[in-house]
Design a protein around this motif. Structure first.
Motif, short mmCIF file in Angstrom:
data_model
loop_
_atom_site.label_atom_id
_atom_site.label_comp_id
_atom_site.label_asym_id
_atom_site.label_seq_id
_atom_site.Cartn_x
_atom_site.Cartn_y
_atom_site.Cartn_z
N PHE A 69 0.80 -1.21 0.00
CA PHE A 69 0.00 0.00 0.00
C PHE A 69 0.84 1.27 0.00
N ALA A 70 2.17 1.13 0.10
CA ALA A 70 3.03 2.31 -0.02
C ALA A 70 2.87 2.97 -1.38
N VAL A 71 2.26 2.28 -2.33
CA VAL A 71 1.99 2.86 -3.63
C VAL A 71 1.10 4.10 -3.51
N PHE A 72 0.38 4.25 -2.39
CA PHE A 72 -0.52 5.38 -2.20
C PHE A 72 0.11 6.53 -1.41
N TYR A 73 1.17 6.27 -0.61
CA TYR A 73 1.69 7.34 0.24
C TYR A 73 3.19 7.53 0.19
N ASN A 74 3.95 6.63 -0.40
CA ASN A 74 5.37 6.84 -0.71
C ASN A 74 5.86 5.63 -1.48
N GLN A 75 5.96 5.78 -2.79
CA GLN A 75 6.29 4.65 -3.65
C GLN A 75 7.66 4.05 -3.34
N ALA A 76 8.54 4.81 -2.67
CA ALA A 76 9.86 4.27 -2.32
C ALA A 76 9.75 3.08 -1.38
N GLY A 77 8.66 2.98 -0.62
CA GLY A 77 8.46 1.85 0.27
C GLY A 77 8.26 0.53 -0.44
N LEU A 78 7.99 0.56 -1.74
CA LEU A 78 7.84 -0.67 -2.51
C LEU A 78 9.17 -1.36 -2.77
N GLY A 80 11.52 -2.26 -0.89
CA GLY A 80 11.93 -3.28 0.08
C GLY A 80 11.16 -4.57 -0.02
N LEU A 81 10.16 -4.67 -0.90
CA LEU A 81 9.39 -5.89 -1.04
C LEU A 81 10.20 -6.94 -1.79
N GLU A 82 10.12 -8.18 -1.31
CA GLU A 82 10.92 -9.25 -1.89
C GLU A 82 10.10 -10.33 -2.58
N CYS A 107 1.97 -6.13 -6.64
CA CYS A 107 3.39 -5.74 -6.69
C CYS A 107 4.23 -6.88 -7.22
N LEU A 108 5.15 -6.55 -8.14
CA LEU A 108 6.03 -7.54 -8.75
C LEU A 108 7.48 -7.10 -8.58
N PRO A 109 8.21 -7.68 -7.60
CA PRO A 109 9.64 -7.34 -7.45
C PRO A 109 10.50 -8.07 -8.50
N LEU A 110 11.37 -7.31 -9.16
CA LEU A 110 12.31 -7.85 -10.13
C LEU A 110 13.71 -7.38 -9.78
N LYS A 111 14.70 -7.86 -10.51
CA LYS A 111 16.07 -7.44 -10.26
C LYS A 111 16.26 -5.95 -10.55
N THR A 112 15.51 -5.44 -11.50
CA THR A 112 15.64 -4.03 -11.85
C THR A 112 14.91 -3.11 -10.88
N GLY A 113 13.97 -3.65 -10.10
CA GLY A 113 13.17 -2.86 -9.18
C GLY A 113 11.80 -3.49 -9.00
N THR A 114 10.90 -2.79 -8.35
CA THR A 114 9.56 -3.28 -8.07
C THR A 114 8.53 -2.49 -8.86
N PHE A 136 6.84 2.45 -9.94
CA PHE A 136 8.12 1.75 -10.00
C PHE A 136 9.01 2.26 -8.87
N ALA A 137 9.65 1.32 -8.16
CA ALA A 137 10.54 1.69 -7.06
C ALA A 137 11.83 0.90 -7.17
N LYS A 138 12.93 1.51 -6.68
CA LYS A 138 14.24 0.88 -6.83
C LYS A 138 15.14 1.28 -5.68
N LYS A 139 15.97 0.36 -5.23
CA LYS A 139 16.99 0.67 -4.24
C LYS A 139 18.18 1.31 -4.94
N LEU A 140 18.57 2.49 -4.45
CA LEU A 140 19.71 3.20 -5.01
C LEU A 140 20.99 2.93 -4.24
N GLY A 141 20.89 2.18 -3.18
CA GLY A 141 22.02 1.83 -2.33
C GLY A 141 21.54 0.97 -1.19
N PRO A 142 22.42 0.61 -0.27
CA PRO A 142 22.00 -0.24 0.85
C PRO A 142 20.98 0.41 1.77
N ARG A 143 20.92 1.75 1.79
CA ARG A 143 20.01 2.45 2.70
C ARG A 143 19.00 3.35 2.00
N LEU A 144 19.25 3.73 0.78
CA LEU A 144 18.41 4.70 0.08
C LEU A 144 17.58 4.03 -1.01
#
Length: 296
Positions: A69-78, A80-82, A107-114, A136-144
């Motif tokens: 549901f982070a798709v509604f209030y901050n897409q970056a939260g997606l 972390g989904l595995e 939600c569909l997590p892939l290697k390129t992002g979610t 679409f959401a993606k990890k830009l580093g270990p924390r961001l």
């Protein structure tokens, strides 16, 4: 066998009672409709920020949460989904069966992002709002991590019975600190798109929300957030999640102005997460809700 008919006097009273009940329902629905038009025009971000029971139960201080549901209030939260996940939400607004809010996410997590597809709807008979989104959401580093979404938002305007829509854009970021504290920021509709009809204009002002989540011990996590838009509307949010057991949570939250408070519970079993919440609006009363999340 003789069937007794009610006297005409009582039949007249019964008809009056039924007519009065229908009139009251119609009056309440019209009140809700005009209330929505006035409040959502001034602060549209609140429409979507509480689109699941978890977010509702923590007062909308959800900008750091990692759920579908982070798709509604901050897409970056997606980011972390595995696992492949699907989630649905239902709320009975202000304890009336004629006014509901629903949403669904895949939600569909892939290697390129979610990637995530979402749908959201609220309204009453003769008046509806709908939103369809691709995120679409993606990890830009270990924390961001970061995310963005394009969506199409529609309104059925009561004055002419036609639907009008507009494309929206939003984006967000999430950062994890070493001590398990998290920071989040979300920008909604930065270009100020709005919906127009023949007689009405529904403004969707650009809105910003920032927040933090931090643990207090092993079982308690607290959330704080502040939101505002370019029309000068600001709101504070706060909540907590108390988890005495790995599968069970107790939650509570506040937001305002006007002051709204909420409470909820969560239970996780195997692949299913169930969240229940009840929120209270200072004018319109209570709204119960339920969310189901399936991690496939």
């Amino acid at each position: 066998m003789v069937v007794m008919q009610p006297p005409a006097f009582f039949s007249s009273i019964l008809a009056d009672e039924i007519g009065m009940h229908q009139t009251n329902n119609l009056t309440f629905n019209l009140f809700i409709c005009f209330f929505l038009l006035s409040t959502t025009s001034s602060f549209a971000q609140a429409d979507f920020a509480k689109s699941d029971s978890y977010s509702i139960s923590v007062g909308g201080a959800s900008v750091t949460l990692q759920t579908p549901f982070a798709v509604f209030y901050n897409q970056a939260g997606l980011a972390g989904l595995e696992k492949l996940s699907a989630a649905v939400y239902y709320q009975q607004r202000y304890m009336t069966s004629d006014f509901a809010e629903i949403s669904g996410v895949v939600c569909l997590p892939l290697k390129t992002g979610t990637f995530a597809l979402s749908v959201w709807q609220t309204g009453i008979t003769g008046y509806h709002e709908n939103r369809f989104g691709l995120a679409f959401a993606k990890k830009l580093g270990p924390r961001l991590s970061s995310g963005l979404q394009f969506s199409y938002y529609m309104m059925d305007f009561p004055e002419n019975g036609t639907a009008q829509g507009v494309f929206l854009f939003e984006m967000g970021a999430r950062y994890e600190l070493p001590g398990k504290q998290t920071l989040g920021v979300h920008l909604f509709n930065p270009f100020g798109a709005n919906v127009r009809s023949t007689l009405n204009r529904h403004t969707l002002p650009a809105a910003l929300k920032i927040g933090a989540g931090f643990p207090l011990g092993d079982m308690l996590r607290t959330y704080l957030a502040a939101s505002g838009d370019l029309d000068g509307n600001y709101k504070l949010h706060g909540g907590f999640d108390f988890q005495p057991h790995d599968h069970f949570s107790l939650r509570g939250g506040l937001s305002g102005k006007p002051v709204n408070y909420a409470a909820g519970i969560g239970y996780r079993w195997s692949f299913l997460q169930t969240d229940l919440a009840v929120s209270h609006h200072a004018v319109l009363g209570y709204s119960p809700s339920i969310s189901l999340t399936f991690n496939l």
